[in-house]
Design an enzyme around this catalytic site. Structure first.
Site, PDB file in Angstrom:
ATOM      1  N   ASP A  32      81.250  13.729  55.464  1.00 13.34           N
ATOM      2  CA  ASP A  32      81.126  13.971  56.906  1.00 13.34           C
ATOM      3  C   ASP A  32      80.066  15.031  57.209  1.00 13.34           C
ATOM      4  O   ASP A  32      79.883  15.966  56.432  1.00 13.34           O
ATOM      5  CB  ASP A  32      82.491  14.426  57.448  1.00 13.34           C
ATOM      6  CG  ASP A  32      82.560  14.311  58.964  1.00 13.34           C
ATOM      7  OD1 ASP A  32      81.679  13.664  59.570  1.00 13.34           O
ATOM      8  OD2 ASP A  32      83.487  14.896  59.554  1.00 13.34           O
ATOM      9  N   ASN A  80      83.635   3.278  63.311  1.00 19.67           N
ATOM     10  CA  ASN A  80      82.203   3.585  63.444  1.00 19.67           C
ATOM     11  C   ASN A  80      81.435   2.572  64.300  1.00 19.67           C
ATOM     12  O   ASN A  80      80.310   2.839  64.732  1.00 19.67           O
ATOM     13  CB  ASN A  80      81.527   3.716  62.067  1.00 19.67           C
ATOM     14  CG  ASN A  80      81.852   5.024  61.369  1.00 19.67           C
ATOM     15  OD1 ASN A  80      81.828   5.113  60.143  1.00 19.67           O
ATOM     16  ND2 ASN A  80      82.168   6.072  62.137  1.00 19.67           N
TER      17      ASN A  80
END
Ligand code: FPP
Length: 267
Positions: A32, A80
Site C-alpha cells: 500500500d 479497485n
C-alpha cells in the site's frame, strides 16, 4: 526515536539477528502507498505503481534467499475497479507488461506464479498472459508467488458457501459434512498453507478484504513505510519483529515443530 536513527544498522547486521530456523514460510503483503508516494513527489500515481513493481522484485529475491517459500501479494482488489478508469487501465496494462518482461526470469529462478481472484473481467490479452505464466511455471518448486488480482476475501467466502450449498441441495454432500477442512479445500488458495505473517505498508491498520479466512492466525506487521520505499531492510525488520512474537494459536504457548507440509488449515 528508533535505534537506527543513532547508529545506522546495515542489512547484514539485521540479517545476522534473524533466527534461520524461525523463518515464516508464507508471507502475505498488502503493498500500500504507491499513490501517496507519487503524490508526495509531485509525480503521477502511475510512477508509484512503476516503482512498486521494482520493490516487489526486490522483496521476492530477499524472501526467497531468506528461506520463505510462499509470498502472496495483493495487486488488485475487487474494490479497485472504482478507481478512475485511467488508473485501472494503467494497472491492467502494467500487469501485462511486467509479466511479458519478467516471466522468463521468474521461470529461470524456479518460481511458480499463481493468480488468485476472479480473472474473468480482465481483457483477453491479460488473461492469456496470466494463464500462460501459470502454465509455464506450474512445476517450479523453489518458491511460489501468489498474486491476488480482482480478489476479495468476502467474495471468496461467499463463492465457497454457494458451492457447498449447491452440493448439499443436490445431495452430493450432507450439510453435516461441512467443516473447516472441507470449506478450506474449496477456497481459491486450496492446497496453500496459511500465511504466518501479514505485512501491510503505509501505516494503514486494516485487512481491507484480503485473505479473510486465511489470515485467521497470522501475525500482523504494519510498516509506516510507503510500498515504493519498502526494501530489504524493512522486510528484515518485519521478520525480526515476527520472530519476537509468541504464537499461541489460542493456547498458552507456541506449537512445537510446526511442519510446513501438513496443516492446510490454521497455521
Ligand atoms: C496500492 O497503492 C497498490 C496497488 C493498488 C497496486 C499494486 C500493484 C503493483 C505494485 C504492481 C504489481 C505487479 C505485478 C505484475 C504483480 P495505492 O495506489 O492504493 O496507494 P495509495 O493508498 O497511496 O493511494
Amino acid at each position: 526515536m528508533t535505534l537506527e536513527k543513532f547508529i545506522p544498522i546495515s542489512n547484514l547486521e539485521l540479517f545476522q539477528e534473524i533466527d534461520k530456523n524461525k523463518i515464516p514460510k508464507h508471507v502475505a503483503i498488502i503493498m500500500d502507498g504507491n499513490g501517496r508516494w507519487a503524490t508526495k513527489k509531485g509525480l503521477p500515481r502511475s510512477s508509484g505503481h512503476n516503482k512498486g513493481v521494482s520493490v516487489l522484485k526486490e522483496i521476492i529475491k530477499v524472501s526467497k534467499n531468506l528461506g520463505c517459500k510462499i509470498l502472496t501479494v495483493y495487486a488488485f482488489s475487487t474494490e479497485n475497479w472504482i478507481r478512475p478508469a485511467k488508473e485501472v487501465d494503467f494497472l491492467l496494462r502494467l500487469f501485462e507488461k511486467v509479466l511479458k518482461k519478467e516471466i522468463k526470469e521468474i521461470h529461470q529462478e524456479s518460481i511458480k506464479i499463481k493468480f488468485i481472484g476472479d480473472l474473468s473481467p480482465f481483457p483477453d490479452s491479460l488473461k492469456s498472459i496470466l494463464y500462460r505464466s501459470e502454465a509455464i511455471t506450474k512445476d517450479n518448486k523453489n518458491f511460489t508467488l501468489n498474486v491476488c488480482v480482482n480478489y476479495g476475501g468476502r467474495q471468496e467466502i461467499v463463492k465457497v458457501a454457494k458451492e457447498l450449498a449447491y452440493k448439499s441441495f443436490s445431495g452430493e454432500i450432507n450439510p453435516s459434512e461441512v467443516d473447516e477442512k472441507l470449506f478450506n479445500s474449496k477456497l481459491l488458495t486450496q492446497g496453500i498453507k496459511d500465511p504466518e505473517l501479514l505485512i501491510r505498508t503505509s501505516g494503514e491498520k486494516r485487512i481491507s478484504n484480503f485473505l479473510l479466512w486465511q489470515l485467521a492466525y497470522s501475525e500482523i506487521y504494519i510498516s509506516d513505510v510507503l510500498w515504493p520505499d519498502f526494501n530489504e531492510f524493512e522486510f528484515l525488520k518485519a521478520i525480526i519483529d515476527y520472530q519476537s512474537r509468541n504464537r499461541r494459536f489460542g493456547g498458552i504457548e507456541s506449537l512445537p515443530n510446526e511442519s510446513f507440509e501438513d496443516s492446510y488449515c490454521s497455521s
